[in-house]
Design an enzyme around this catalytic site. Structure first.
Site, PDB file in Angstrom:
ATOM      1  N   ILE A  96       0.785   2.238  -5.900  1.00 23.61           N
ATOM      2  CA  ILE A  96       1.332   3.289  -6.762  1.00 23.61           C
ATOM      3  C   ILE A  96       2.836   3.050  -6.854  1.00 23.61           C
ATOM      4  CG2 ILE A  96       1.619   5.775  -7.078  1.00 23.61           C
ATOM      5  CD1 ILE A  96      -0.797   6.089  -5.076  1.00 23.61           C
ATOM      6  N   GLU A  97       3.304   2.667  -8.036  1.00 21.80           N
ATOM      7  CA  GLU A  97       4.716   2.313  -8.183  1.00 21.80           C
ATOM      8  C   GLU A  97       5.536   3.477  -8.734  1.00 21.80           C
ATOM      9  OE1 GLU A  97       4.748  -1.355 -10.425  1.00 21.80           O
ATOM     10  OE2 GLU A  97       4.060  -2.478  -8.658  1.00 21.80           O
ATOM     11  N   CYS A 121       2.070   0.563  -1.262  1.00 24.38           N
ATOM     12  CA  CYS A 121       1.041  -0.468  -1.382  1.00 24.38           C
ATOM     13  C   CYS A 121      -0.360   0.152  -1.281  1.00 24.38           C
ATOM     14  CB  CYS A 121       1.189  -1.494  -0.257  1.00 24.38           C
ATOM     15  SG  CYS A 121       2.647  -2.521  -0.366  1.00 24.38           S
ATOM     16  N   GLU A 143      -2.801  -0.776   0.604  1.00 23.83           N
ATOM     17  CA  GLU A 143      -3.261  -0.664   1.989  1.00 23.83           C
ATOM     18  C   GLU A 143      -2.764   0.622   2.633  1.00 23.83           C
ATOM     19  OE1 GLU A 143      -1.796  -3.138   0.452  1.00 23.83           O
ATOM     20  OE2 GLU A 143      -2.308  -5.101   1.299  1.00 23.83           O
ATOM     21  N   CYS A 154       1.616  -7.002   2.940  1.00 28.42           N
ATOM     22  CA  CYS A 154       3.056  -7.141   3.197  1.00 28.42           C
ATOM     23  C   CYS A 154       3.366  -6.748   4.643  1.00 28.42           C
ATOM     24  CB  CYS A 154       3.862  -6.287   2.220  1.00 28.42           C
ATOM     25  SG  CYS A 154       3.908  -4.540   2.657  1.00 28.42           S
ATOM     26  N   CYS A 186       2.967  -3.002   5.570  1.00 30.54           N
ATOM     27  CA  CYS A 186       1.562  -2.587   5.751  1.00 30.54           C
ATOM     28  C   CYS A 186       0.999  -3.137   7.064  1.00 30.54           C
ATOM     29  CB  CYS A 186       0.718  -3.045   4.562  1.00 30.54           C
ATOM     30  SG  CYS A 186       1.067  -2.115   3.065  1.00 30.54           S
TER      31      CYS A 186
END
Ligand code: THU
Length: 139
Positions: free
Chosen positions: A43-44, A53, A55, A93, A96
């Protein structure tokens, strides 16, 4: 739930990805020890920093629902409009990975990087984040 089904859940989660800035759509499906699945997508935000992210979305949904025991997470990712036969493995990443270390067993929790329901690789957290800071030192 087997891992083919878990990956299918991650593909379903990816459909809700909100990624207008990167156009990189990620889906995750987190499996609890008692067989429940929590889906997450990335979700940006226009100001970038608040972005989350896939995850972590899945983890925070699960933790905030009272879950404590986790078995595996499946991750699928690709740029928008990528044909299904062109997906690559996408590793989580560092942020996460650190969240996973907080809540999951270093050797037994399985991180599944999938190109398709049948084509995937499995890693432990110890492999993905060796010598991790677990917080033991703080307690
Ligand atoms: N992203 C994830 O959701 N998970 C990953 O493992 C890698 C990156 C997202 C964050 C951002 O929305 C986009 O992918 C590009 O970095």
């Amino acid at each position: 739930m087997n891992y083919n089904e878990l990956i299918k859940e991650a593909f379903e989660a990816r459909k809700f990805s909100y990624a207008p800035y990167s156009r990189f759509h990620v889906g995750a499906a987190l499996l609890t020890a008692d067989g429940k699945v929590y889906r997450g997508c990335n979700i940006e935000s226009a100001s970038h920093t608040p972005s989350c992210c896939a995850e972590r979305t899945a983890f925070f949904k699960a933790i905030s629902s009272g879950e404590k025991d986790f078995k595996a997470i499946a991750i699928v990712a690709a740029a928008a409009d990528t044909p299904l036969d062109e997906f690559e493995y996408c590793a989580p990443c560092g942020v996460c990975r650190q969240v996973m270390v907080e809540f999951c067993h270093l050797d037994n929790f399985e991180v599944i990087l999938a190109k398709s329901e049948e084509d995937y690789k499995i890693y432990s957290l110890n492999e993905l984040l060796p010598l991790s800071f677990t917080g033991k030192e703080l307690l």
